[in-house]
Design a protein around this motif. Structure first.
Motif, short mmCIF file in Angstrom:
data_model
loop_
_atom_site.label_atom_id
_atom_site.label_comp_id
_atom_site.label_asym_id
_atom_site.label_seq_id
_atom_site.Cartn_x
_atom_site.Cartn_y
_atom_site.Cartn_z
N LEU A 90 -2.40 1.96 -6.12
CA LEU A 90 -3.26 1.76 -4.95
C LEU A 90 -4.15 0.52 -5.13
O LEU A 90 -4.32 -0.28 -4.20
CB LEU A 90 -4.12 2.99 -4.72
CG LEU A 90 -3.37 4.25 -4.26
CD1 LEU A 90 -4.29 5.45 -4.25
CD2 LEU A 90 -2.76 4.03 -2.89
N THR A 91 -4.69 0.35 -6.32
CA THR A 91 -5.58 -0.79 -6.57
C THR A 91 -4.82 -2.11 -6.48
O THR A 91 -5.28 -3.07 -5.86
CB THR A 91 -6.25 -0.65 -7.95
OG1 THR A 91 -7.04 0.53 -7.97
CG2 THR A 91 -7.14 -1.85 -8.25
N GLU A 92 -3.63 -2.16 -7.09
CA GLU A 92 -2.88 -3.41 -7.10
C GLU A 92 -2.36 -3.77 -5.71
O GLU A 92 -2.41 -4.93 -5.31
CB GLU A 92 -1.73 -3.34 -8.11
CG GLU A 92 -2.22 -3.28 -9.55
CD GLU A 92 -1.27 -3.97 -10.52
OE1 GLU A 92 -0.36 -4.69 -10.08
OE2 GLU A 92 -1.47 -3.78 -11.74
N LEU A 93 -1.86 -2.78 -4.99
CA LEU A 93 -1.37 -3.07 -3.63
C LEU A 93 -2.50 -3.53 -2.74
O LEU A 93 -2.36 -4.49 -1.97
CB LEU A 93 -0.66 -1.86 -3.05
CG LEU A 93 0.86 -1.78 -3.23
CD1 LEU A 93 1.55 -2.86 -2.43
CD2 LEU A 93 1.25 -1.88 -4.69
N ALA A 94 -3.65 -2.84 -2.81
CA ALA A 94 -4.80 -3.27 -2.02
C ALA A 94 -5.25 -4.66 -2.43
O ALA A 94 -5.67 -5.47 -1.59
CB ALA A 94 -5.95 -2.27 -2.19
N GLY A 95 -5.12 -4.97 -3.73
CA GLY A 95 -5.49 -6.30 -4.21
C GLY A 95 -4.59 -7.38 -3.66
O GLY A 95 -5.00 -8.55 -3.55
N HIS A 96 -3.36 -7.03 -3.31
CA HIS A 96 -2.44 -7.98 -2.68
C HIS A 96 -2.67 -8.08 -1.17
O HIS A 96 -1.93 -8.79 -0.48
CB HIS A 96 -0.99 -7.58 -2.95
CG HIS A 96 -0.52 -7.85 -4.35
ND1 HIS A 96 -0.57 -9.10 -4.93
CD2 HIS A 96 0.00 -7.02 -5.28
CE1 HIS A 96 -0.09 -9.03 -6.16
NE2 HIS A 96 0.26 -7.79 -6.40
N GLY A 97 -3.66 -7.34 -0.66
CA GLY A 97 -3.94 -7.38 0.77
C GLY A 97 -3.16 -6.38 1.58
O GLY A 97 -3.08 -6.48 2.81
N VAL A 98 -2.57 -5.38 0.92
CA VAL A 98 -1.76 -4.37 1.61
C VAL A 98 -2.63 -3.17 1.96
O VAL A 98 -3.40 -2.67 1.13
CB VAL A 98 -0.58 -3.92 0.73
CG1 VAL A 98 0.21 -2.80 1.39
CG2 VAL A 98 0.33 -5.11 0.43
N ASP A 99 -2.52 -2.69 3.20
CA ASP A 99 -3.24 -1.51 3.66
C ASP A 99 -2.61 -0.27 3.02
O ASP A 99 -1.41 -0.04 3.15
CB ASP A 99 -3.14 -1.44 5.19
CG ASP A 99 -3.96 -0.31 5.81
OD1 ASP A 99 -4.03 0.77 5.21
OD2 ASP A 99 -4.50 -0.54 6.90
N THR A 100 -3.42 0.53 2.31
CA THR A 100 -2.90 1.73 1.65
C THR A 100 -3.47 3.02 2.25
O THR A 100 -3.43 4.07 1.62
CB THR A 100 -3.22 1.69 0.14
OG1 THR A 100 -4.65 1.62 -0.04
CG2 THR A 100 -2.58 0.49 -0.53
N THR A 101 -4.00 2.94 3.45
CA THR A 101 -4.60 4.13 4.06
C THR A 101 -3.58 5.21 4.38
O THR A 101 -3.96 6.37 4.61
CB THR A 101 -5.37 3.76 5.34
OG1 THR A 101 -4.48 3.10 6.25
CG2 THR A 101 -6.54 2.84 5.03
#
Length: 332
Positions: free
Chosen positions: A72-83
């Motif tokens: 979750l942290t890495e994907l969000a760090g790439h600008g991906v919405d993880t909601t």
């Protein structure tokens, strides 16, 4: 996680896993330490789409563990919405380890009973997931998800049949080990229900009996476009009327092949969403794949927007002259 503050255009749904990279090539029996990262077909596509400026969400399930939190942290760090990612309190996040082999790294998967394998049609009732799907222009799926479990197959079928669904792209992503106890014939049904299909000629030969673009087009009459990547690094997009466009890949010094197919899909899909013509869509896919091929991870560094635009518009001779390696893009 907090939502990315932009309207989502693309949703990628499927399992992602923690990845352990050994500190040296060769057998895992001799490895003393590993570097942790993350990987997975659909999240790879999501990350590259976001890097190309397409607001993107990843929808899945992860375990309530350190690997899940890292994803979750890495994907969000790439600008991906993880909601749209659910956290499972009982099942673990999937894991794979790369082991050196005579022909390059071999992934060893530990995904049985993973959190993502518990995905099912009921996940669509989650308000966050429904919001993402209702607002998206594109939904990206792969042949990995329906092989994970009966509930995952039911979810993919529900998504393809969902009223008012966005355009669906489907990457074959053939994994024979996952299909060993399942009927691979279902893949043809799922592929034919999509709007855009991406597959490699070799994996299509194994899964569908042919890797020929014209034969695959006849086998899959439903999608508007079928995109076939062959062993000679030529990619051909075949339309429903039989017309086709082909574009060669760039010359690349390969560091690590994992993730290149996902990167190609993301580049092609970004070009589709941006209304590029077929040749430029294929070229953008090749650019993203080249970046992944020159990285030890599943996602590489893309050339900047100005360089990308110049390469998309390059003459065939100038395109053929480009060389890509771990030290950069040539000519500068």
């Amino acid at each position: 996680m907090e939502a990315v503050p932009a309207a989502v255009e693309a949703v990628c749904l499927g399992e992602s896993m923690a990845v352990l990279l050994p500190d040296r090539p060769g057998s895992l029996a001799a490895v003393e330490s590993f570097r942790a990262t993350v990987g997975g077909a659909e999240s790879n596509v999501a990350g590259v789409l976001a890097a190309l400026g397409v607001p993107t969400a990843w929808v899945s399930r992860v375990g309530d563990d350190g690997f899940g939190r890292r994803l979750l942290t890495e994907l969000a760090g790439h600008g991906v919405d993880t909601t749209g990612v659910a956290v499972d309190p009982d099942r673990p996040t999937g894991l794979y380890v790369k082991e050196g082999g005579p022909h390059g790294p071999v992934p060893r998967y530990y995904r049985a009973g993973s959190a993502a394998a518990a995905l099912g049609p009921e996940h669509l009732a989650d308000p966050a997931v429904a919001r993402l799907l209702d607002g998206a222009r594109l939904l990206h799926l792969s042949g990995i998800t329906p092989a994970l479990s009966d509930s995952c197959l039911a979810l993919v079928r529900a998504l393809l049949a969902r009223p008012g669904r966005p355009t669906v792209s489907f990457d074959l992503n053939w994994r024979p080990a996952l299909w060993r106890r399942r009927d691979p014939a279902v893949l043809r049904e799922l592929l034919d229900a999509a709007d855009l299909v991406l597959l490699g000629a070799d994996e299509a030969e194994a899964a569908l009996g042919t890797g020929d673009p014209a034969e695959l087009r006849a086998l899959l009459p439903g999608p508007a476009t079928v995109v076939v990547k062959d062993a000679g690094h030529l990619v051909t997009a075949v339309e429903r009327d039989g017309s086709s466009t082909s574009e060669p890949a760039l010359a690349v010094t390969v560091v690590e092949p994992t993730g290149a197919g996902d990167a190609f899909a993301a580049g092609y899909l970004a070009g589709t969403l941006r209304g590029l013509d077929q040749r430029r869509r294929l070229r953008l896919g090749h650019l993203a794949a080249a970046a992944a091929l020159t990285s030890t991870g599943d996602q590489g560094a893309l050339p900047d927007a100005e360089r990308r635009a110049a390469l998309l518009d390059a003459s065939p001779a100038d395109w053929a002259a480009v060389r890509v390696g771990p030290d950069g893009w040539w000519p500068r």
